[in-house]
Design an enzyme around this catalytic site. Structure first.
Site, mmCIF file in Angstrom:
data_model
loop_
_atom_site.group_PDB
_atom_site.id
_atom_site.type_symbol
_atom_site.label_atom_id
_atom_site.label_comp_id
_atom_site.label_asym_id
_atom_site.label_seq_id
_atom_site.Cartn_x
_atom_site.Cartn_y
_atom_site.Cartn_z
ATOM 1 N N ARG A 77 25.950 85.929 169.510
ATOM 2 C CA ARG A 77 26.850 85.068 168.784
ATOM 3 C C ARG A 77 28.053 84.739 169.571
ATOM 4 O O ARG A 77 28.722 83.654 169.307
ATOM 5 C CB ARG A 77 27.373 85.768 167.315
ATOM 6 N N TYR B 269 29.836 60.827 155.655
ATOM 7 C CA TYR B 269 28.467 61.714 155.172
ATOM 8 C C TYR B 269 28.817 62.182 154.007
ATOM 9 O O TYR B 269 30.084 62.862 153.831
ATOM 10 C CB TYR B 269 28.062 62.846 156.481
ATOM 11 N N ASP C 235 32.666 61.507 164.723
ATOM 12 C CA ASP C 235 30.965 61.847 164.450
ATOM 13 C C ASP C 235 30.114 60.565 164.991
ATOM 14 O O ASP C 235 30.376 59.582 164.843
ATOM 15 C CB ASP C 235 30.841 61.804 162.941
ATOM 16 N N LYS D 149 19.344 65.043 164.846
ATOM 17 C CA LYS D 149 19.011 63.587 164.716
ATOM 18 C C LYS D 149 18.343 63.260 166.143
ATOM 19 O O LYS D 149 17.445 64.000 166.926
ATOM 20 C CB LYS D 149 19.995 62.673 164.219
#
Length: 402
Positions: free
Chosen positions: A59, A112, A184, A209
């Site tokens: 992590r 979005y 973005d 994507k």
């Protein structure tokens, strides 16, 4: 030794990886481990205190993930990058980092649907307000800034309307006001647009994507222009909120990135052919594609993007019924709410990706019931156009029978 500058096509294959540190393995190894052991207690103490390098716990950092982060920092022209378990985890991290209760986030006119949903949650729980405005001129942006504006958050091109944000105007206002800018960059990928070079402070991606390109990973990337700030983000929001990327997903993304430039060239060339096809189709009312000369912001597109990308949005005659009938008539093109895959995908934003956005806000964003978003894949365009043509014809015949 000074790091040698690489062209992006080379950097996506080589940057961030030294095979000599990994037993001369040509491919980046997958370190599928949750934790790392220390030689002795003193070494553990030293690493936790930050006095020595080395791994502690995945992590907090993982060798496979680190290669991806260094590669993304390079190709997005930044000084540091963080990998997250999803694009929304990256969005959440940067908004939490930049805001506090009572602040305001200035957003591009369209965002979005899940980003909008997150902003609504922040407003409801912490009084962090937001507003969505057009960002074409400096005057528009100046008028929208409030005393409590903590950051400017934009998508460009905007999902799904392909509206553009003038990054030069945003940077001019933000630099005068001392307000950080987040962009973005999912729709363009680093291959077609680099917002940090245009003055942005942070750039993020849904790595699901174009970065991955194969439809088998969910992930997010955040890149910043300041190395020390990115380390603060790593040691605070990323560490304590914990929305990290798994080593296996990072390994898949490293593999996908190696062909980013090749894939993007094909996405773009295919999109141009599909654009020409749609321009001749009588059932298509309006087309939204940044490098279409008819696009009202074509001048901005050619100034800040290298090419128009692989996304085309278009409105067809009719409304939701006709749009859904057209989608259902497709065979090769798949109905799915992602983009950037090898497969060509289509979706209906008003009932899918942006269904959580209230109707009034959707209308303000330019999302109508007749709007469809097409993610042009890597197939041969003859096959794609044949499928689109038969779907248009089928819908026409069905309407004539009614």
């Amino acid at each position: 030794m000074k790091k040698r500058n690489m062209k992006m096509e080379t950097a996506v294959i080589h940057r961030g990886y030294d095979s000599k540190l990994h037993h001369d393995s040509l491919a980046t190894p997958l370190y599928q481990t949750s934790t790392f052991s220390f030689a002795d207690a003193e070494e553990g103490e030293s690493r936790f205190a930050g006095n020595s390098g080395g791994n502690i716990y995945s992590r907090l950092g993982n060798p496979t993930v680190r290669v991806l982060e260094e590669r993304m920092a390079e190709i997005e022209c930044g000084q540091g990058a963080l990998a997250f378990g999803s694009g929304m985890a990256a969005v959440n991290a940067i908004l939490v980092y930049l805001t506090k209760a009572g602040d305001h986030v200035l957003c591009s006119r369209g965002i979005y649907g899940c980003t909008f949903g997150l902003l609504e949650i922040m407003n409801e729980k912490y009084g962090i307000t937001h507003s969505l405005v057009s960002m074409t001129t400096e005057e528009q942006i100046e008028r929208a800034i409030l005393p409590e504006t903590a950051c400017i958050y934009v998508e460009t091109p905007i999902n799904p309307t392909m509206e553009l944000v003038n990054l030069e105007a945003v940077e001019a206002v933000a630099s005068r006001r001392g307000i950080p800018v987040v962009v973005d960059n999912t729709f363009s990928s680093p291959y077609l647009q680099n917002p940090l070079r245009m003055g942005a402070d942070f750039v993020l991606h849904s790595a699901t994507k174009y970065l991955n390109g194969h439809g088998d990973v969910v992930g997010g990337i955040l890149v910043g222009k300041d190395a020390e700030e990115m380390q603060r983000l790593r040691k605070t929001v990323q560490k304590d909120v914990g929305g990290i990327m798994s080593p296996f997903d990072a390994w898949l993304l490293i593999r996908g990135l190696k062909t980013l430039h090749v894939r993007m060239d094909r996405h773009v060339s295919n999109a141009k052919e599909i654009l020409a096809f749609l321009q001749k189709e009588p059932s298509v009312k309006t087309i939204f594609y940044p490098f279409d000369k008819a696009h009202p912001q074509h001048g901005i597109a050619v100034k800040q993007m290298r090419e128009g990308g692989g996304l085309i949005s278009f409105e067809i005659e009719g409304g939701k019924k006709e749009a859904q009938a057209f989608m259902n008539a497709l065979s090769l093109v798949k109905i799915a709410v992602s983009l950037g895959d090898a497969e060509t995908l289509i979706q209906h934003p008003s009932t899918m990706t942006h269904s959580a956005v209230p109707e009034k806000e959707r209308a303000a964003m330019g999302i109508t019931d007749s709007l469809l978003r097409l993610s042009v894949g890597l197939e041969h365009t003859d096959d794609l156009m044949e499928d689109l043509a038969q779907a248009f014809e089928k819908v026409k015949m069905e309407l004539q029978e009614i």
